[in-house]
Structures are given as C-alpha cells and as structure tokens.
Design a protein around this motif. Structure first.
Motif, short mmCIF file in Angstrom:
data_model
loop_
_atom_site.label_atom_id
_atom_site.label_comp_id
_atom_site.label_asym_id
_atom_site.label_seq_id
_atom_site.Cartn_x
_atom_site.Cartn_y
_atom_site.Cartn_z
N ARG A 72 0.68 -1.20 0.01
CA ARG A 72 0.20 0.12 -0.04
C ARG A 72 1.02 1.26 0.01
O ARG A 72 0.33 2.18 -0.81
CB ARG A 72 -1.00 -0.08 1.21
N VAL A 73 1.78 1.17 0.90
CA VAL A 73 2.87 2.33 0.81
C VAL A 73 3.57 2.53 -0.39
O VAL A 73 3.52 3.85 -0.95
CB VAL A 73 3.88 2.31 1.77
N ALA A 74 3.94 1.58 -0.79
CA ALA A 74 4.68 1.52 -2.22
C ALA A 74 3.63 2.12 -3.56
O ALA A 74 4.22 3.06 -4.40
CB ALA A 74 5.08 0.22 -2.77
N ALA A 75 2.56 1.55 -3.62
CA ALA A 75 1.60 1.89 -4.29
C ALA A 75 1.28 3.60 -4.41
O ALA A 75 1.34 4.11 -5.30
CB ALA A 75 0.39 1.02 -4.28
N THR A 76 0.88 3.89 -2.99
CA THR A 76 0.68 5.41 -2.93
C THR A 76 1.87 6.19 -3.30
O THR A 76 1.72 7.26 -3.98
CB THR A 76 0.47 5.72 -1.65
N ALA A 77 2.96 5.94 -2.99
CA ALA A 77 4.24 6.71 -3.12
C ALA A 77 4.46 6.73 -4.51
O ALA A 77 5.17 7.63 -5.11
CB ALA A 77 5.40 6.25 -2.60
#
Ligand SMILES: Cc1cc2nc3c(=O)[nH]c(=O)nc-3n(C[C@H](O)[C@H](O)[C@H](O)COP(=O)(O)O)c2cc1C
Length: 320
Positions: A72-77
């Motif tokens: 989730r963090v990677a996708a958002t970033a």
C-alpha cells in the motif's frame, strides 16, 4: 467524466517487488502474489509456515500483513493508491487481500516513504543506553490508526518486569525444545535468497549451540532495561486480526525508521502458549489480545551498516 489514464507498464509488478522487502518471521517470505493489470492479489504461502513455532499461522499472517502494508505504501508513493479488500474470498482463507491500483497524484512525502521502505531492517545489535522517552513511545503508538488494533507502550516498572520475565521464559523454553531449535537453525544461513544470515544475528555466538542441552552457555537477555517496549494487540484473535496486526507492525516500524529509531520484534513470548496466556491474562487483564511485542531504541551513531537480509526474486513469488 474523463477516463483515468492507464497505469504504466510493469507498475503492479514493481509494487509487488517493493512489498517483498517487508519483514517476515525468520525471513520466510511466506507470500504469493497474482498480478492482473492493475489488480494485485496476496495469498499466504503455507509451504513456508513454521510448523513447530507457528502451527496456527499467526506469524505467517502477520508477515503477510506487513507485506500488504508495504504494498500500500509503495503504491501510494508511486502515484497509484490502492483500494484494498481484506480476506475477499470466504471460501479461501489463504486469499488475504485484493488491491486495485488507481492512478493518483504522487504525495509530497513519496521519496521519504520509498526510502523508509528500503532502509527498514531488523538490527538486533544492542541499542545505546539512552532510554526512549515515554512521550516518544506514545507518539509512535499513536501513528497506528487502525480500528481493532491497539499499540500499548509498556512503561510501568512492574508490568515491564513481568513482560521481560515472560520474554526470557519463552526464549529459554524454545532453546530447550530440540524441534524448535532445529526449526530455527534451518532458517539461519538457509540460502542466499531467504532465511536469516548469521551475520544479522549478533547474539548467535553467545547462545551456541541453539539447543542449550547440558552445559551450553545461557543466551543474553533479549530485553535491556533502557529498551522501549510496545505491545501490538487486537480486540479478537482471528486471522483477519493477525493480518491487521502485521499492517500495524509495518506502519509502526516505518514511522520509527523515519525517526531514526530501530525496532526488533519479539515474537517468542507469543509463540509459546503458556507465556502468551500469562501475557494476555496477567499483563493485559484479558482485555486485549497481544499479537507481537517490539523493542525499540537507538543504534549507536556511526555504527557499520548490517548486510541486507536477502529476498527471493519477484518471479518466484508471482503466481501465473
Ligand atoms: C511476525 C514476525 C516475527 C518476528 N519475530 C522476530 C523475533 O522474535 N526475533 C527477531 O530477532 N526478529 C524477529 N522478526 C524479524 C525477522 O527475523 C526479520 O524481519 C527477517 O529476518 C527479515 O529481515 P529484515 O527485517 O532485516 O528485512 C520477526 C518478524 C516478523 C514479521
């Protein structure tokens, strides 16, 4: 309404690649992923479950929860925030989550977040003796905003004493059990792609052989008086709670990494049934279910970087 622009080629695969940097028990990396276009599905890989120390799959699911948070963090970033459905298939308990990526703006902290994903690591070397102030522990605990999960700082001296005692008891019980000792040994220097390199286990030398049997020296205590201690707890104790606890663990760990703090999970006290029971009833009064304890502190400034713990290539974890 304008149609949304498509995601760049390989975007979902890149998210999976970054998600695989998540922490996992013994670096088992117990996850499988399926990518179809902008959809990513996460599955538990039961062939990587630890049969003796994790018969229910709690640690496996917590590890997958951490990978889900990483995704989730990677996708958002990367500018593709994900809509997540947890446990999407009631007929398949191993189907842990489904993520739908959608193009969105890259957030202003994207670079810092991606950097934290890359820098986070388990550094088991002794922390400095600077105690982590109570307010610091409270603010880290407050970073985790997740219904059903509580992060509780353990600061009251008698509670801490009790927790340290239980952590030591669990560690000793596992060292005395030949099956558990063998299971742990099997994941040390297992291969260049999985398991824990002995170089990342500074305490190994002091606790050889892993099975204490007879006159072997006693391992050093896992917790020092100056270590910060936090308990990640859930309201109930189902696989969906374990998944959320894993997401919370990653959330907390990345926040600590961004603040220059080091985090080491202590899962043995939960793995051993008797110490888990004592923790739940004597320390938490049966009001909440502890899922994992972490110790937190500062590594000495200027200390050498530990070698990175390896991961399998993304093709090995992708289902076709
Ligand atoms: C559910 C879970 C339980 C863990 N338990 C312990 C533990 O009891 N002791 C420990 O030193 N590390 C523990 N770890 C850390 C893992 O060993 C570590 O994440 C893994 O070896 C990968 O290394 P990395 O975190 O440096 O990427 C745990 C991690 C997870 C996710």
């Amino acid at each position: 309404m304008h149609p949304r622009p498509p995601l760049p080629d390989g975007a979902s695969r890149r998210v999976v690649e970054l998600a695989c940097g998540a922490p996992s028990v013994h670096n088992t990396q117990p996850w499988l992923w399926r990518v179809s276009g902008s959809r990513i599905d996460l599955y538990a890989d039961r062939s990587r479950q630890l049969p003796f120390s994790d018969p229910t799959g709690r640690n496996l699911t917590i590890s997958c929860g951490a990978a889900l948070h990483y995704a989730r963090v990677a996708a958002t970033a990367l500018g593709m925030p994900a809509e997540v459905v947890r446990m999407p298939d009631p007929h398949d308990v191993d189907h842990l989550a489904s993520l739908q990526l959608r193009p969105g703006p890259r957030p202003p902290d994207a670079v810092e977040r991606l950097s934290a994903l890359g820098r986070r690591a388990t550094d088991r070397r002794r922390f400095t003796s600077w105690p982590v102030p109570e307010e610091r522990l409270a603010s880290l605990a407050a970073c985790v905003k997740r219904s059903g999960v509580r992060v509780l700082p353990l600061v009251e001296p008698s509670l801490r004493f009790r927790v340290e005692l239980l952590v030591n008891r669990a560690r000793d019980q596992q060292l005395d059990d030949p099956r558990l000792a063998a299971e742990q040994r099997a994941w040390v220097d297992r291969s260049p792609l999985e398991g824990m390199p002995s170089a990342a286990l500074p305490e190994l030398a002091a606790q050889q052989p892993l099975s204490r049997g007879g006159a072997a020296p006693t391992a050093p205590d896992p917790v020092e008086g100056s270590d910060g201690l936090l308990a990640l707890c859930t309201d109930t104790d189902a696989p969906s709670d374990w998944l959320q606890a894993g997401e919370a663990l990653s959330e907390l760990w990345l926040a600590a990494t961004e603040e220059g703090l080091s985090v080491v999970p202590l899962s043995q006290v939960i793995e051993v049934a008797s110490t888990r029971f004592s923790l739940e009833t004597e320390v938490f009064g049966g009001m909440t279910v502890p899922q994992i304890i972490v110790r937190i502190g500062w590594q000495e400034i200027g200390r050498s970087q530990l070698p990175r713990t390896a991961r399998r290539p993304v093709d090995e974890v992708l289902l076709t």
